[in-house]
Enzyme design. Structure first.
Site, PDB file in Angstrom:
ATOM      1  N   GLU A  37       0.825  -1.209   0.000  1.00  0.00           N
ATOM      2  CA  GLU A  37       0.000   0.000   0.000  1.00  0.00           C
ATOM      3  C   GLU A  37       0.859   1.260   0.000  1.00  0.00           C
ATOM      4  O   GLU A  37       0.449   2.295  -0.542  1.00  0.00           O
ATOM      5  CB  GLU A  37      -0.945  -0.008   1.211  1.00  0.00           C
ATOM      6  N   HIS A  40       1.435   2.298  -3.558  1.00  0.00           N
ATOM      7  CA  HIS A  40       0.302   3.057  -4.101  1.00  0.00           C
ATOM      8  C   HIS A  40       0.288   4.484  -3.537  1.00  0.00           C
ATOM      9  O   HIS A  40       0.063   5.452  -4.273  1.00  0.00           O
ATOM     10  CB  HIS A  40      -1.020   2.370  -3.748  1.00  0.00           C
TER      11      HIS A  40
END
Length: 368
Positions: A37, A40
């Site tokens: 994550e 991202h």
């Protein structure tokens, strides 16, 4: 507070029944998803997209803090995590926000950049973990002969128990597993060490049955020897560690892709598909064995996470990348109803796979 107590109870039960290694598993999986994550997150921020939420774990928030427009959370269930970008909502596939800091207004190529960053971070993390492993060293079976099969190629040329295989056709052999990688049906020059003396033999392997990486019985060249159980610490230091990391990353990625293909084609039975329980068991055993082995398993899971997220299944990064590639090629977006249908279908596929893998895990445990 009740959520925090629930998390503490889960961890206490895990430590009680699985020992401290269970906690190591939770930390490993949480860290890998956090790193995914993070990819991202950093990619989105680099393009000016607002990240509304960065959560470690799912469920109710235990601890949260607002910083520079992003809500950072530690949530109840630590086995997961997510980032929520402005203008993107997987639960509402058709949702759009046209603000200047929204994901929705980005070009398909920029969206692909953000989507690919998560899996890429997992692959890069694995690469650097392999570099660390190479420098620390990993215990593996030494290339020392234990039992010798009757009428085998090894017996016919006079190899003996406790002989150490040093080279095959001039290629250095460090572990027992490396022996099979260098066998063929052609005559081979084998250098061994026997009681301190180096001896050279010319040997032609025979065809025999063995298992491949997927547990399938295959025919392949064999010496007809088994290891004597001695282990050796194998290190790859300096520049050699980068070569080792590249080889391990490539082999692990290739193995995963081949496994997926074999699973889809039916060559590998679906009952071999494992879920979070299998992952927990493997990681816990690795933590019990050694820190380096735990790092090795962590690198392997990280590559799994990276490759699997690139599969062209809606709801995964790969599915979203496919939608954006469609838009780039055909100069139009996937029709809204089609997009929503495929997204919900992808969600159903992923949920079914998770439930099926968990069923396999439970069936295997009951069977034992």
């Amino acid at each position: 507070m009740r959520s925090l107590l629930l998390l503490i109870v889960i961890l206490i039960l895990g430590i009680k029944f699985y020992s401290i290694e269970f906690l190591a598993t939770v930390l490993v999986i949480s860290f890998l998803i956090f790193f995914h994550e993070l990819g991202h997150f950093l990619a989105a921020r680099s393009l000016g997209v607002k990240v509304e939420v960065f959560s470690i774990g799912f469920g109710k928030s235990l601890i949260e803090r607002e910083f520079k427009g992003t809500n950072y959370r530690l949530s109840t269930l630590p086995l997961g995590g997510y980032v929520k970008l402005k203008g993107q909502d997987d639960m509402r596939p058709g949702f759009e926000n046209l603000d200047k800091d929204s994901y929705s207004i980005l070009s398909p190529l920029k969206k692909i950049y953000i989507l690919f960053a998560g899996p890429f971070f997992n692959l890069i993390l694995a690469f650097f973990l392999y570099i660390i492993i190479g420098n620390l060293g990993l215990n593996k079976l030494a290339p020392q002969i234990g039992n010798i099969a009757p009428n085998s190629a090894a017996q016919e040329i006079g190899l003996q128990k406790n002989d150490t295989i040093l080279e095959i056709n001039g290629i250095r052999i460090q572990t027992f597993d490396e022996i099979s990688k260098h066998l063929s049906l052609d005559p081979l020059k084998i250098l061994i060490n026997r009681e301190g003396k180096n001896l050279e033999f010319i040997l032609t392997p025979k065809i025999g049955q063995g298992y491949n990486d997927f547990g399938q019985i295959v025919e392949k060249p064999q010496l007809g020897v088994s290891p004597n159980g001695t282990s050796t610490l194998v290190k790859h230091q300096g520049l050699e560690s980068f070569k080792y990391a590249a080889q391990e990353s490539f082999q692990a990625s290739t193995l995963i892709i081949k496994g997926i293909v074999k699973l889809i084609s039916g060559e590998v039975e679906a009952k071999n598909l494992g879920g979070i329980i299998t992952m927990t068991e493997i990681t816990s055993k690795a933590a019990q064995n050694s820190f380096t082995l735990l790092l090795f398993i962590t690198a392997l899971i990280s590559i799994n996470l990276g490759i699997l997220n690139l599969l062209p299944i809606p709801m995964l990064d790969g599915g979203h990348i496919l939608f954006n590639l469609y838009e780039m090629i055909f100069r139009r977006k996937v029709p809204q109803r089609t997009f929503e249908y495929l997204s919900y279908t992808g969600m159903a596929i992923l949920l079914s796979l998770m439930l099926f893998a968990t069923y396999n895990d439970i069936s295997r445990i009951i069977g034992e």
